[in-house]
Design a protein around this motif. Sequence first.
Motif, PDB file in Angstrom:
ATOM      1  N   LEU A 347       0.830  -1.201   0.000  1.00 13.60           N
ATOM      2  CA  LEU A 347       0.000   0.000   0.000  1.00 13.60           C
ATOM      3  C   LEU A 347       0.869   1.257   0.000  1.00 13.60           C
ATOM      4  CD1 LEU A 347      -2.737  -0.984   2.622  1.00 13.60           C
ATOM      5  CD2 LEU A 347      -2.775  -1.302   0.134  1.00 13.60           C
ATOM      6  N   GLU A 348       0.279   2.371  -0.444  1.00 15.61           N
ATOM      7  CA  GLU A 348       1.002   3.644  -0.455  1.00 15.61           C
ATOM      8  C   GLU A 348       1.142   4.158   0.979  1.00 15.61           C
ATOM      9  OE1 GLU A 348      -0.649   6.491  -3.045  1.00 15.61           O
ATOM     10  OE2 GLU A 348      -0.531   5.222  -4.831  1.00 15.61           O
ATOM     11  N   ALA A 349       2.382   4.488   1.352  1.00 19.42           N
ATOM     12  CA  ALA A 349       2.638   4.935   2.721  1.00 19.42           C
ATOM     13  C   ALA A 349       1.907   6.237   3.023  1.00 19.42           C
ATOM     14  CB  ALA A 349       4.139   5.104   2.942  1.00 19.42           C
ATOM     15  N   ALA A 350       1.865   7.150   2.032  1.00 18.08           N
ATOM     16  CA  ALA A 350       1.246   8.456   2.269  1.00 18.08           C
ATOM     17  C   ALA A 350      -0.242   8.330   2.545  1.00 18.08           C
ATOM     18  CB  ALA A 350       1.484   9.367   1.071  1.00 18.08           C
ATOM     19  N   GLN A 351      -0.901   7.329   1.954  1.00 27.15           N
ATOM     20  CA  GLN A 351      -2.325   7.137   2.161  1.00 27.15           C
ATOM     21  C   GLN A 351      -2.621   6.238   3.357  1.00 27.15           C
ATOM     22  OE1 GLN A 351      -4.512   8.822   0.529  1.00 27.15           O
ATOM     23  NE2 GLN A 351      -3.126   9.711  -1.004  1.00 27.15           N
ATOM     24  N   THR A 352      -1.602   5.527   3.852  1.00 26.18           N
ATOM     25  CA  THR A 352      -1.809   4.538   4.915  1.00 26.18           C
ATOM     26  C   THR A 352      -1.476   5.094   6.289  1.00 26.18           C
ATOM     27  OG1 THR A 352      -1.231   2.809   3.336  1.00 26.18           O
ATOM     28  CG2 THR A 352      -1.248   2.196   5.657  1.00 26.18           C
ATOM     29  N   PHE A 353      -0.449   5.949   6.367  1.00 22.87           N
ATOM     30  CA  PHE A 353      -0.064   6.489   7.659  1.00 22.87           C
ATOM     31  C   PHE A 353      -1.221   7.316   8.234  1.00 22.87           C
ATOM     32  CE2 PHE A 353       4.832   6.666   6.898  1.00 22.87           C
ATOM     33  CZ  PHE A 353       4.831   5.283   6.809  1.00 22.87           C
ATOM     34  N   PRO A 354      -1.639   7.027   9.474  1.00 21.46           N
ATOM     35  CA  PRO A 354      -2.790   7.736  10.060  1.00 21.46           C
ATOM     36  C   PRO A 354      -2.402   9.079  10.668  1.00 21.46           C
ATOM     37  CG  PRO A 354      -2.036   6.065  11.583  1.00 21.46           C
ATOM     38  CD  PRO A 354      -1.168   5.945  10.361  1.00 21.46           C
ATOM     39  N   ILE A 355      -1.892   9.983   9.828  1.00 27.29           N
ATOM     40  CA  ILE A 355      -1.451  11.270  10.337  1.00 27.29           C
ATOM     41  C   ILE A 355      -2.662  12.123  10.681  1.00 27.29           C
ATOM     42  CG2 ILE A 355       0.717  11.205   9.089  1.00 27.29           C
ATOM     43  CD1 ILE A 355      -0.494  13.016   7.011  1.00 27.29           C
ATOM     44  N   ALA A 356      -2.483  13.024  11.642  1.00 24.54           N
ATOM     45  CA  ALA A 356      -3.598  13.832  12.121  1.00 24.54           C
ATOM     46  C   ALA A 356      -3.969  14.925  11.131  1.00 24.54           C
ATOM     47  CB  ALA A 356      -3.252  14.438  13.479  1.00 24.54           C
ATOM     48  N   GLU A 357      -2.979  15.471  10.425  1.00 21.02           N
ATOM     49  CA  GLU A 357      -3.276  16.549   9.486  1.00 21.02           C
ATOM     50  C   GLU A 357      -2.124  16.662   8.492  1.00 21.02           C
ATOM     51  OE1 GLU A 357      -3.556  20.140  11.704  1.00 21.02           O
ATOM     52  OE2 GLU A 357      -1.560  19.932  12.605  1.00 21.02           O
ATOM     53  N   GLY A 358      -2.363  17.382   7.435  1.00 24.17           N
ATOM     54  CA  GLY A 358      -1.327  17.619   6.441  1.00 24.17           C
ATOM     55  C   GLY A 358      -1.043  16.429   5.547  1.00 24.17           C
ATOM     56  N   ARG A 359      -2.055  15.636   5.186  1.00 20.64           N
ATOM     57  CA  ARG A 359      -1.809  14.470   4.342  1.00 20.64           C
ATOM     58  C   ARG A 359      -1.326  14.878   2.957  1.00 20.64           C
ATOM     59  NH1 ARG A 359      -2.979   9.327   4.814  1.00 20.64           N
ATOM     60  NH2 ARG A 359      -4.279   9.696   6.653  1.00 20.64           N
ATOM     61  N   ASP A 360      -1.793  16.004   2.472  1.00 21.18           N
ATOM     62  CA  ASP A 360      -1.362  16.441   1.142  1.00 21.18           C
ATOM     63  C   ASP A 360       0.137  16.682   1.105  1.00 21.18           C
ATOM     64  OD1 ASP A 360      -3.955  16.283   0.284  1.00 21.18           O
ATOM     65  OD2 ASP A 360      -4.375  18.417   0.574  1.00 21.18           O
ATOM     66  N   ALA A 361       0.654  17.275   2.169  1.00 20.05           N
ATOM     67  CA  ALA A 361       2.107  17.496   2.229  1.00 20.05           C
ATOM     68  C   ALA A 361       2.850  16.174   2.276  1.00 20.05           C
ATOM     69  CB  ALA A 361       2.450  18.346   3.452  1.00 20.05           C
ATOM     70  N   LEU A 362       2.291  15.192   2.986  1.00 22.37           N
ATOM     71  CA  LEU A 362       2.922  13.880   3.056  1.00 22.37           C
ATOM     72  C   LEU A 362       2.908  13.200   1.704  1.00 22.37           C
ATOM     73  CD1 LEU A 362       4.232  11.883   5.024  1.00 22.37           C
ATOM     74  CD2 LEU A 362       1.983  10.880   5.392  1.00 22.37           C
ATOM     75  N   VAL A 363       1.816  13.334   0.955  1.00 22.98           N
ATOM     76  CA  VAL A 363       1.737  12.760  -0.391  1.00 22.98           C
ATOM     77  C   VAL A 363       2.795  13.376  -1.287  1.00 22.98           C
ATOM     78  CG1 VAL A 363       0.298  12.559  -2.454  1.00 22.98           C
ATOM     79  CG2 VAL A 363      -0.694  12.151  -0.185  1.00 22.98           C
ATOM     80  N   ARG A 364       2.946  14.699  -1.219  1.00 23.88           N
ATOM     81  CA  ARG A 364       3.970  15.354  -2.038  1.00 23.88           C
ATOM     82  C   ARG A 364       5.366  14.915  -1.630  1.00 23.88           C
ATOM     83  NH1 ARG A 364       0.536  19.780  -1.081  1.00 23.88           N
ATOM     84  NH2 ARG A 364       1.960  20.567   0.525  1.00 23.88           N
ATOM     85  N   ARG A 365       5.581  14.669  -0.346  1.00 24.57           N
ATOM     86  CA  ARG A 365       6.914  14.264   0.118  1.00 24.57           C
ATOM     87  C   ARG A 365       7.279  12.882  -0.411  1.00 24.57           C
ATOM     88  NH1 ARG A 365       8.329  14.992   6.338  1.00 24.57           N
ATOM     89  NH2 ARG A 365       8.275  17.147   5.601  1.00 24.57           N
ATOM     90  N   PHE A 366       6.302  11.970  -0.458  1.00 24.40           N
ATOM     91  CA  PHE A 366       6.596  10.619  -0.928  1.00 24.40           C
ATOM     92  C   PHE A 366       6.613  10.514  -2.452  1.00 24.40           C
ATOM     93  CE2 PHE A 366       5.507   9.187   3.389  1.00 24.40           C
ATOM     94  CZ  PHE A 366       6.530   8.271   3.575  1.00 24.40           C
ATOM     95  N   ALA A 367       6.054  11.482  -3.150  1.00 22.72           N
ATOM     96  CA  ALA A 367       6.048  11.439  -4.615  1.00 22.72           C
ATOM     97  C   ALA A 367       7.461  11.668  -5.141  1.00 22.72           C
ATOM     98  CB  ALA A 367       5.093  12.507  -5.151  1.00 22.72           C
TER      99      ALA A 367
END
Length: 691
Positions: A347-367
């Motif tokens: 699975l994609e780490a950015a979509q799986t990690f249960p972060i509280a906020e800022g998922r978009d930033a996490l998606v950009r970081r893993f891209a």
Amino acid sequence: MTTFLSSRRAWGATALAVLLGVVVLGATAVKFAPPGSSVAVWWPAAGLAVAFLLVSGPDRRRAAVFVAGVLVASGLANYYGGRPPLVAAAFGVANALEAFVVHRLMTRGGRRPRLASMDDLFRLLAAALAGALTFGVLAGLVVTVGLHSTFFPTAYAVTASHAAAVLVIGPLGIAVVTPRVRAFGLEDVAQMVLVVGVTLWVFRQGQGLPLAFLPLPTLAWAATRQGLRAVAAQLITVGVLAVYGTSTGGGPFAFAGTRADVRPETVGALTQAFLVTAAITTLSLAVASTQRRRAIAELRTEGQFTAVVLDTAATAIVVVDTEGRIGRLNRTAASWIGRHEDELVGLEAAQTFPIAEGRDALVRRFAGLRDHDFPETDEQEWVTPEGRRRNIVWSNRWLTDELGRRSHLVKTGVDVTESRAALERERRVVEELTALDQTKNDFVSSVSHELRTPLASVLGYTEMLEDGAAGELTSRQGELVARIDRNGRRLLELIEDLLVNSRIESGQLDLDLRRCDLADVVAHAWDGLRPLSERRDLDLSIDVDRKPVWVRGDPAALERVTMNLLSNAVKFTPDGGSVEVSLEVGNGHAAPARTASDGVDGSAAPDGRCARLVVRDSGIGIPSADLEKVFRRFYRSKTATDQAIQGTGLGLSIVRAIVEGHGGTIEVVSAPGAGATFTVTLPALPVGAAS
């Protein structure tokens, strides 16, 4: 086998049996020498001797005894085989030297011979070649002189003969102490039957086809599937069958000798070349297979270890590939996410990690993970399936492939939620303790100031009474007033100690540093000691030259230091003892005195001269366990407590603070019942320094 041979009696009996075998095999080899040849086709006695030396290990004394036995046994074998006595003796010497050379090279550095790596195999090949060349040169000289034969045909023939014997039979000495790879089974029986059958067919009578290579695949089967023991045994079997068949006219080498008119020495050399080829090929495969099995076992063990470490680690470990997908994670990380490990892989780490906020930033970081730098550490706030928030600090490290390209990102996460809460609680506790300590210091300082004023008034009126201001005092009244004065002054000293200690704790020990005469300071303190010692039976002595000893210091504070040390010496020395004080100037390593507030230079003399004040007594002494503690605030040694000697434990802590404030040091040397010696070292001013 090595355990059995560790006994001297067992080793001796085995050595005699092996030497008997050397005699039998040597005589047989001479008997089976091809017609017209001055040397044997094969010399298995050399291989047997080397095998026994290898299994015996690196013991040089036993090796020397056995080599001497080889000399005798080989000489007898050649003699019984029909050689002239001198020639037989010369061959015996050559065989002994060969065995010695091989054993010495294989056990160089005190190591036990083994075949666990390709380096070990190369060592065996080099040792076998060196031993065979040694014998070949000596044998060529012997047949040239003793049998009137030619040197080179004999030399290369026996070199090949002995090299083949050592390579075919010698590994048996290493194999007998090598653990079995697996249990003997039906496959092993079939393989052994096949190798024996193929070798018998190739070297049978009348078989002239060039098929000498056929036994090699069957030996390779043993090398890849079985251990070194089976390989060594089958090499010996193939060698015996090939030599016997060739000696009796069978096989392709004998066929070439009869049909192509090839010299007997050449036939023997071809046979030995076959055996050498078989030995090198088979042993190489066996060693490589052993290394492969060991590597697989180590990888399996390492894999199991890694799995156990990952699953039992309290930290979260997540491996992410360059596409940002989870390649592997441990049980802790999966529990934080709230799913099973197997469900999360891929699975994609950015979509799986249960972060509280800022998922978009996490998606950009893993891209585009491969092409972008990833911070060595970062922090995320996760929300567990139970709704609990976790502060996770991640350490990020890259794994690279053989070309140095990034392949996986390893993220190691630590839950710092509890530790941060604990740190915050500790911070508040420290703040409260600091405030409480400051309150205590303020209270002590305030109370001390409040007590000092009325106490000074009490002491003043006491002096007036002693002077007769209220009339003449009777002796009893004078005694009572003196006692009031004495205890009042003790109380005043205690108040002064508390005030000084309070200033030290608050960092406000202000010293009026200026050029002063330490000798004069010590003299004043000595004069002040008289009231304390006048009723004591003590031998008091002072060794202070009236010549000035200039230091940069606060005279009042230094007098307090001296007075404190002297009063302690008097207090802890029983009647009949002695108290000494001395002052001298010499070389030392005291730090420069602290600069005075008025800006006057306070450095020590350029030549490093120091003033040393020494106070020595013959009192009760200080236990060694207390020497490091006597300068602590409020500390009193067990000896002083047991003997009910008055004191607060503040004096020496104040002394050290004042001395260190002057850039000096204080040391104590003492032992129970042997008195104590306190040494204060202060930097002395240069001669002629400005005031």
